[in-house]
Design an enzyme around this catalytic site. Structure first.
Site, short mmCIF file in Angstrom:
data_model
loop_
_atom_site.label_atom_id
_atom_site.label_comp_id
_atom_site.label_asym_id
_atom_site.label_seq_id
_atom_site.Cartn_x
_atom_site.Cartn_y
_atom_site.Cartn_z
N ARG A 55 0.89 -1.18 0.00
CA ARG A 55 0.00 0.00 0.00
C ARG A 55 0.91 1.22 0.00
NH1 ARG A 55 -5.20 1.43 3.67
NH2 ARG A 55 -6.02 0.06 2.06
N HIS A 61 -7.65 1.07 -6.17
CA HIS A 61 -7.75 0.16 -5.02
C HIS A 61 -8.43 -1.14 -5.49
CE1 HIS A 61 -7.79 -1.25 -1.05
NE2 HIS A 61 -8.61 -0.41 -0.46
N GLN A 89 -10.19 -3.85 -3.09
CA GLN A 89 -11.48 -3.42 -2.55
C GLN A 89 -12.62 -3.78 -3.51
OE1 GLN A 89 -12.18 -1.78 0.51
NE2 GLN A 89 -14.21 -2.45 -0.13
N ASP A 120 -17.80 7.28 -0.49
CA ASP A 120 -16.48 7.11 0.14
C ASP A 120 -16.14 8.42 0.83
OD1 ASP A 120 -14.07 6.03 0.93
OD2 ASP A 120 -13.18 5.97 -1.05
N CYS A 134 -16.41 1.49 1.22
CA CYS A 134 -15.24 0.63 1.49
C CYS A 134 -14.78 0.73 2.94
CB CYS A 134 -14.11 0.98 0.54
SG CYS A 134 -13.42 2.63 0.78
N ARG A 190 -13.27 -8.63 1.94
CA ARG A 190 -11.87 -8.35 1.63
C ARG A 190 -11.03 -9.60 1.90
NH1 ARG A 190 -9.93 -3.16 1.79
NH2 ARG A 190 -8.05 -4.16 0.98
#
Ligand code: CP
Length: 308
Positions: free
Chosen positions: A107, A134, A137, A225, A266, A294
């Site tokens: 990440r 991402h 996700q 988000d 998310c 996830r």
């Protein structure tokens, strides 16, 4: 070398196979304690490095637990504590880590860091989030939608807010899984043209609608988000809040979507900013299923990378 760098860089059939494998693996361990091993141990003898240059709860814990359930071992590394944060090049870091571990998840901030890691590593590299995308996700999100409502192909997803990295991966997923997507947010926060072009070239409808109430008409899933992402400056916070307040997902907005529309986020959420607690905790919300998935989706991604 099978790196998992982005949704649009991975074959659509292979993405589908990963989602199907994730569902099979999730079903197979239903009712087991979280720490119990899977019946098969495809990562036995494998070491996985999990590198974080940004904070994380879900990505960190889900990868770590997933590797252990599949019989592998992990080491969690903070970018700041590595020589990577003190001048060692990404290329050299990639070459060195490849001598110790079988798989790298990173990440990071700049996409270029991920790409350089993948170029010089001799083991697979997984994108655990960059400023641009991402993908892990979205694998969990597609899995979650389909668990609740069946195939996502042909459905309408609506993104409300900032056209950020998660939005980008949703748009790429629209192209790969064959669903339509509407972005609703201020023009200054539109998603990048490249992502929109990719999905449109795959034949799906990607629309931009500034009015959120119009955007969510007929929506099968509404997504929000955070208004200030990890890479956004705190000085932009007030401006972003002012710009994005009209795009808050609340009961009135959800009422404009289909009756059985899902709400997705998310996480982490900023309750009563981008989404009200009433929606987060309400009947449309599947946000904690997304978080759980996830784990299952990334287990399938890791197996795909390692070919096990
Ligand atoms: N959604 C997500 O990636 O969560 P974390 O930042 O907690 O990993």
């Amino acid at each position: 070398m099978k790196h998992f760098l982005d949704i649009h860089k991975t074959d659509a059939g292979e993405l589908r196979a990963m989602i199907d494998l994730a569902r099979t693996m999730k079903t197979a361990r239903a009712g087991l304690p979280k720490g119990a091993p899977d019946a098969t141990q495809p990562l036995a003898g494998r070491m996985v490095a999990l590198i974080f240059e940004k904070p994380s709860t879900r990505t960190r814990v889900s990868f770590d637990v997933g590797v252990r359930q599949m019989g592998g071992q992990t080491m969690v590394l903070s970018g700041k504590e590595m020589q990577l944060g003190h001048g060692e090049t990404i290329a050299d870091t990639a070459r060195v880590l490849s001598r110790y571990v079988d798989l790298i998840m990173i990440r990071t901030f700049e996409e270029q860091t991920l790409l350089e890691m993948a170029e010089y590593a001799t083991v697979p590299v997984i994108n655990g989030l960059t400023n641009r995308t991402h993908p892990c996700q979205i694998m969990a999100d597609v899995m979650t939608y389909e668990e609740h409502r069946g195939p996502i192909s042909g459905k309408k997803a609506v993104w409300c807010g900032d056209g950020n990295n998660v939005c980008a991966s949703w748009i790429q997923a629209a192209g790969q899984f064959g669903f339509d997507m509407t972005f609703s947010g201020p023009s200054t926060l539109d998603p990048e043209d490249d992502f929109v072009r990719f999905a449109r070239e795959k034949g799906v409808n990607i629309a931009i609608e500034r009015d959120p109430a119009r955007a969510v008409q007929g929506a099968d899933v509404v997504i929000a988000d955070t208004w200030v992402s990890m890479h956004d400056s705190q000085s932009s916070r007030e401006r972003r809040h002012n710009q994005l307040r009209p795009y808050q997902v609340n009961d009135a907005l959800m009422a404009q979507a289909k009756d059985d529309a899902l709400f997705m986020h998310c996480l982490p959420a900023h309750r009563d900013d981008e989404v009200t607690s009433a929606v987060m905790d309400g009947p449309h919300s599947v946000v904690f299923d997304e978080a759980e998935n996830r784990l299952h989706a990334q287990k399938a991604v890791m197996r795909w990378c390692l070919g096990v």
